[in-house]
Design a protein around this motif. Structure first.
Motif, PDB file in Angstrom:
ATOM      1  N   GLY A  31     -30.083  81.646 -17.916  1.00 45.79           N
ATOM      2  CA  GLY A  31     -31.260  82.460 -18.181  1.00 45.79           C
ATOM      3  C   GLY A  31     -32.013  82.833 -16.928  1.00 45.79           C
ATOM      4  N   LEU A  32     -33.091  83.566 -17.144  1.00 45.58           N
ATOM      5  CA  LEU A  32     -33.977  84.025 -16.075  1.00 45.58           C
ATOM      6  C   LEU A  32     -35.411  83.621 -16.382  1.00 45.58           C
ATOM      7  CD1 LEU A  32     -32.855  87.727 -15.622  1.00 45.58           C
ATOM      8  CD2 LEU A  32     -32.716  85.991 -13.885  1.00 45.58           C
ATOM      9  N   LEU A  46     -33.067  82.323 -11.330  1.00 46.08           N
ATOM     10  CA  LEU A  46     -31.854  82.454 -12.121  1.00 46.08           C
ATOM     11  C   LEU A  46     -31.278  81.064 -12.348  1.00 46.08           C
ATOM     12  CD1 LEU A  46     -29.684  84.291 -13.392  1.00 46.08           C
ATOM     13  CD2 LEU A  46     -28.584  84.347 -11.154  1.00 46.08           C
ATOM     14  N   LEU A  47     -31.021  80.727 -13.615  1.00 45.17           N
ATOM     15  CA  LEU A  47     -30.418  79.451 -13.978  1.00 45.17           C
ATOM     16  C   LEU A  47     -29.048  79.726 -14.575  1.00 45.17           C
ATOM     17  CD1 LEU A  47     -33.723  79.235 -15.015  1.00 45.17           C
ATOM     18  CD2 LEU A  47     -32.963  76.889 -14.753  1.00 45.17           C
ATOM     19  N   GLN A  85     -33.046  83.836 -22.328  1.00 45.13           N
ATOM     20  CA  GLN A  85     -31.716  83.239 -22.303  1.00 45.13           C
ATOM     21  C   GLN A  85     -30.706  84.372 -22.404  1.00 45.13           C
ATOM     22  OE1 GLN A  85     -31.167  79.995 -24.997  1.00 45.13           O
ATOM     23  NE2 GLN A  85     -28.952  79.972 -24.745  1.00 45.13           N
ATOM     24  N   ILE A  86     -29.700  84.328 -21.540  1.00 41.57           N
ATOM     25  CA  ILE A  86     -28.698  85.387 -21.485  1.00 41.57           C
ATOM     26  C   ILE A  86     -27.297  84.778 -21.410  1.00 41.57           C
ATOM     27  CG2 ILE A  86     -30.187  87.155 -20.460  1.00 41.57           C
ATOM     28  CD1 ILE A  86     -29.178  86.355 -17.711  1.00 41.57           C
ATOM     29  N   ALA A  90     -23.840  87.866 -18.052  1.00 39.57           N
ATOM     30  CA  ALA A  90     -25.058  88.598 -17.686  1.00 39.57           C
ATOM     31  C   ALA A  90     -25.777  87.895 -16.541  1.00 39.57           C
ATOM     32  CB  ALA A  90     -25.980  88.726 -18.899  1.00 39.57           C
ATOM     33  N   GLY A  91     -25.740  86.582 -16.507  1.00 38.12           N
ATOM     34  CA  GLY A  91     -26.344  85.836 -15.403  1.00 38.12           C
ATOM     35  C   GLY A  91     -25.657  86.130 -14.084  1.00 38.12           C
ATOM     36  N   ARG A  92     -24.331  86.198 -14.103  1.00 35.85           N
ATOM     37  CA  ARG A  92     -23.595  86.541 -12.883  1.00 35.85           C
ATOM     38  C   ARG A  92     -23.897  87.971 -12.445  1.00 35.85           C
ATOM     39  NH1 ARG A  92     -19.788  83.090 -15.393  1.00 35.85           N
ATOM     40  NH2 ARG A  92     -18.692  84.782 -16.421  1.00 35.85           N
ATOM     41  N   LEU A  93     -24.019  88.877 -13.406  1.00 35.20           N
ATOM     42  CA  LEU A  93     -24.365  90.261 -13.060  1.00 35.20           C
ATOM     43  C   LEU A  93     -25.773  90.362 -12.481  1.00 35.20           C
ATOM     44  CD1 LEU A  93     -22.812  92.131 -16.112  1.00 35.20           C
ATOM     45  CD2 LEU A  93     -21.983  92.128 -13.748  1.00 35.20           C
ATOM     46  N   ALA A  94     -26.708  89.581 -13.021  1.00 35.50           N
ATOM     47  CA  ALA A  94     -28.067  89.571 -12.471  1.00 35.50           C
ATOM     48  C   ALA A  94     -28.055  89.049 -11.042  1.00 35.50           C
ATOM     49  CB  ALA A  94     -28.981  88.722 -13.348  1.00 35.50           C
TER      50      ALA A  94
END
Length: 109
Positions: A31-32, A46-47, A85-86, A90-94
């Motif tokens: 998540g962020l 970023l987690l 929460q993602i 999506a976390g890697r893309l962020a």
């Protein structure tokens, strides 16, 4: 304030971002956490898989890496905090998006 994934519903926050970090850690979730400091300045944590990965200060469309302790030490009084929460992808893309806008890239050799 929604810079990242505006379509994702926020996690309700009644306390500090540290308790949100605990939520992500216990769930092993990605998540962020966004902290809006001023109109054009915000900080993002970023987690990935429940572990704090990277933190950035975003200003004028560019990001600057922050130490995780610097992010945690930002005073939250009067600051808007948003947590989402993602999915892991999506976390890697962020992370890629934040790294591609970096203002100062510090290289460890």
């Amino acid at each position: 304030m929604r810079y990242f994934f505006p379509q994702v519903e926020d996690i309700p926050i009644n306390t500090s971002s540290k308790s949100v970090e605990g939520y992500f850690r216990s769930a092993g979730a990605t998540g962020l956490v966004e902290k809006r400091i001023s109109g054009d300045q915000s900080a993002v944590l970023l987690l990935i898989g429940g572990t704090p990965c990277m933190a950035y200060m975003i200003e004028d469309g560019q990001s600057k890496p922050l130490l995780l302790t610097e992010f945690s030490s930002l005073n939250e009084n009067g600051i808007q905090v948003r947590a989402i929460q993602i999915p892991d992808v999506a976390g890697r893309l962020a992370l890629l998006a934040l790294e591609s806008q970096v203002k100062h890239n510090y290289v460890v050799a």
